[in-house]
Design an enzyme around this catalytic site. Sequence first.
Site, PDB file in Angstrom:
ATOM      1  N   ARG A  15      11.924 -15.978  -4.979  1.00 33.19           N
ATOM      2  CA  ARG A  15      12.229 -14.563  -5.125  1.00 33.19           C
ATOM      3  C   ARG A  15      13.122 -14.080  -3.974  1.00 33.19           C
ATOM      4  NH1 ARG A  15       6.162 -12.363  -5.665  1.00 33.19           N
ATOM      5  NH2 ARG A  15       5.863 -14.182  -4.298  1.00 33.19           N
ATOM      6  N   LYS A  75       7.775 -12.169   0.649  1.00 32.03           N
ATOM      7  CA  LYS A  75       6.539 -12.711   1.191  1.00 32.03           C
ATOM      8  C   LYS A  75       6.395 -12.418   2.682  1.00 32.03           C
ATOM      9  CE  LYS A  75       3.668 -14.476  -0.404  1.00 32.03           C
ATOM     10  NZ  LYS A  75       2.440 -13.776  -0.893  1.00 32.03           N
ATOM     11  N   TYR A  94       5.428  -7.853   1.550  1.00 35.06           N
ATOM     12  CA  TYR A  94       4.005  -8.166   1.433  1.00 35.06           C
ATOM     13  C   TYR A  94       3.558  -8.801   2.740  1.00 35.06           C
ATOM     14  CZ  TYR A  94       4.153  -7.441  -3.637  1.00 35.06           C
ATOM     15  OH  TYR A  94       4.279  -6.896  -4.881  1.00 35.06           O
ATOM     16  N   HIS A  96      -0.415  -9.063   3.546  1.00 33.72           N
ATOM     17  CA  HIS A  96      -1.736  -9.668   3.295  1.00 33.72           C
ATOM     18  C   HIS A  96      -2.367 -10.154   4.599  1.00 33.72           C
ATOM     19  CE1 HIS A  96      -1.213  -9.384  -1.028  1.00 33.72           C
ATOM     20  NE2 HIS A  96      -0.054 -10.021  -0.928  1.00 33.72           N
ATOM     21  N   GLU A 118       1.448  -4.096  -0.206  1.00 29.96           N
ATOM     22  CA  GLU A 118       0.168  -4.115  -0.920  1.00 29.96           C
ATOM     23  C   GLU A 118      -0.777  -2.985  -0.549  1.00 29.96           C
ATOM     24  OE1 GLU A 118      -0.543  -6.697   2.736  1.00 29.96           O
ATOM     25  OE2 GLU A 118       1.079  -6.418   1.293  1.00 29.96           O
ATOM     26  N   ARG A 203     -14.732   1.387 -16.027  1.00 34.17           N
ATOM     27  CA  ARG A 203     -13.649   0.451 -16.335  1.00 34.17           C
ATOM     28  C   ARG A 203     -14.041  -0.469 -17.486  1.00 34.17           C
ATOM     29  NH1 ARG A 203      -8.992   0.069 -17.691  1.00 34.17           N
ATOM     30  NH2 ARG A 203      -7.995  -1.956 -17.432  1.00 34.17           N
ATOM     31  N   SER A 220     -21.116  -6.458 -13.124  1.00 34.20           N
ATOM     32  CA  SER A 220     -21.129  -7.468 -12.063  1.00 34.20           C
ATOM     33  C   SER A 220     -22.418  -7.430 -11.246  1.00 34.20           C
ATOM     34  CB  SER A 220     -19.927  -7.264 -11.134  1.00 34.20           C
ATOM     35  OG  SER A 220     -19.923  -8.246 -10.119  1.00 34.20           O
ATOM     36  N   LEU A 240     -10.015  -7.223  -5.907  1.00 32.72           N
ATOM     37  CA  LEU A 240      -9.162  -6.704  -4.837  1.00 32.72           C
ATOM     38  C   LEU A 240      -9.836  -5.553  -4.129  1.00 32.72           C
ATOM     39  CD1 LEU A 240      -6.311  -6.521  -3.433  1.00 32.72           C
ATOM     40  CD2 LEU A 240      -5.776  -4.775  -5.149  1.00 32.72           C
ATOM     41  N   ASP A 270      -4.431 -14.537  -1.779  1.00 36.66           N
ATOM     42  CA  ASP A 270      -3.623 -13.874  -0.743  1.00 36.66           C
ATOM     43  C   ASP A 270      -4.495 -13.085   0.225  1.00 36.66           C
ATOM     44  OD1 ASP A 270      -0.950 -14.617  -1.114  1.00 36.66           O
ATOM     45  OD2 ASP A 270      -0.710 -13.239  -2.778  1.00 36.66           O
ATOM     46  N   ASN A 300       1.449 -17.650  -3.678  1.00 38.82           N
ATOM     47  CA  ASN A 300       2.578 -16.860  -4.188  1.00 38.82           C
ATOM     48  C   ASN A 300       2.835 -17.211  -5.648  1.00 38.82           C
ATOM     49  OD1 ASN A 300       3.485 -19.439  -3.372  1.00 38.82           O
ATOM     50  ND2 ASN A 300       5.592 -18.740  -3.151  1.00 38.82           N
ATOM     51  N   MET A 301       1.818 -16.976  -6.458  1.00 45.39           N
ATOM     52  CA  MET A 301       1.896 -17.329  -7.876  1.00 45.39           C
ATOM     53  C   MET A 301       3.152 -16.783  -8.555  1.00 45.39           C
ATOM     54  SD  MET A 301      -2.063 -17.034  -9.175  1.00 45.39           S
ATOM     55  CE  MET A 301      -1.602 -17.223 -10.893  1.00 45.39           C
TER      56      MET A 301
END
Length: 370
Positions: A15, A75, A94, A96, A118, A203, A220, A240, A270, A300-301
């Site tokens: 990218r 990244k 990003y 992380h 993020e 949700r 959950s 997340l 991440d 980094n999918m």
Amino acid sequence: MRIGVPKEIKIHEYRVGLTPNGVRELVGAGHSVAVETKAGLGVGFDDAAYQAAGASIAASAAEVFAGAELVVKVKEPQAAECRMLKEGQVLFTYLHLAADKAQAVALVESKATCIAYETVTAADGSLPLLTPMSEVAGRMSIQVGAASLQKANGGAGVLLGGVPGVPPANVVILGGGVSGTHAAEMAVGLRADVTVVDRSVKRLRELQTQFGNQLKTAYSTVATIEQLVRDADLVVGAVLVAGAAAPKLVTAAMVKKMRPGSVLVDISIDQGGCFETSRPTTHAEPTYVVDGVVHYCVTNMPGAVARTSTFALTNATLPYVRALADHGWQKALAADAGFARGLNVHAGDVTFEAVAKDLGLPFKAYTALR
């Protein structure tokens, strides 16, 4: 403002921080953009495309960093890039940091101003600069999970959608947010047996309305996760906590009870990963096996589908880059409280509380914006 776009150097990261169209918008607004040579080749943009948009081409990353007031990346900066940052420079990418103390320390030492995609927040509480890549990662998680289930790739040899007379794979998705929802769309589309787990009943109701009887939902709890994971062919971790380390929802003991050849895909890697057995991998070596279970934990999918990801990311980041360039980072952040949430490191201090807490580093709130 002088804006620099270096070539990404993380393993198999194709990218690029800005498309030529993005460059054209910035140049048209009176800013200068320097793009490192060959930075866009991985997504089909040669140097000539950037020059036609008004950019200058830099011969090296060092040249980009040396001349830029604002560095726009994709990244997190690698160690060599951290060493090129300097006091007063703005980095927008990003980060992380909650899962990467070494990077956090290096950014603190650089004294640069580091704004993380993020943790930028919209008025409705969503994460507008994380969302496009979460969408990509969610969709990809099912693609890579299906491939990992193939026998030649270490999996059990299960077809995700089954065939008449043979049941489909059992897919469990932990987290019903952006990534989880897009993973569910793909898994349902492939006719898998899909269950989404979330701690928000609201949700879960929304997902049930969206998917109807094509999807199961579960609240959950430890017991619920333990039971669902044990019987799953594919588990997707899509949890997340913005800016903070991901909670470990699947323990090593749970992994031991899974069927050999089942697959874990950790989108949360991440932020440290939501499986206790997760460790970061790359596109060069994406999987490893623990207790017979295949783990896919690439950090980094979206880099695997670099062209789609670059367009989606620039669409989201460009208004924020414009704001930084037009007004300077202090005025841009002061005018938008959600944008100010993106400030993670400034002038030698960690300025995002969750990051400081997770890494055991001192926290200093940046108050000049208020």
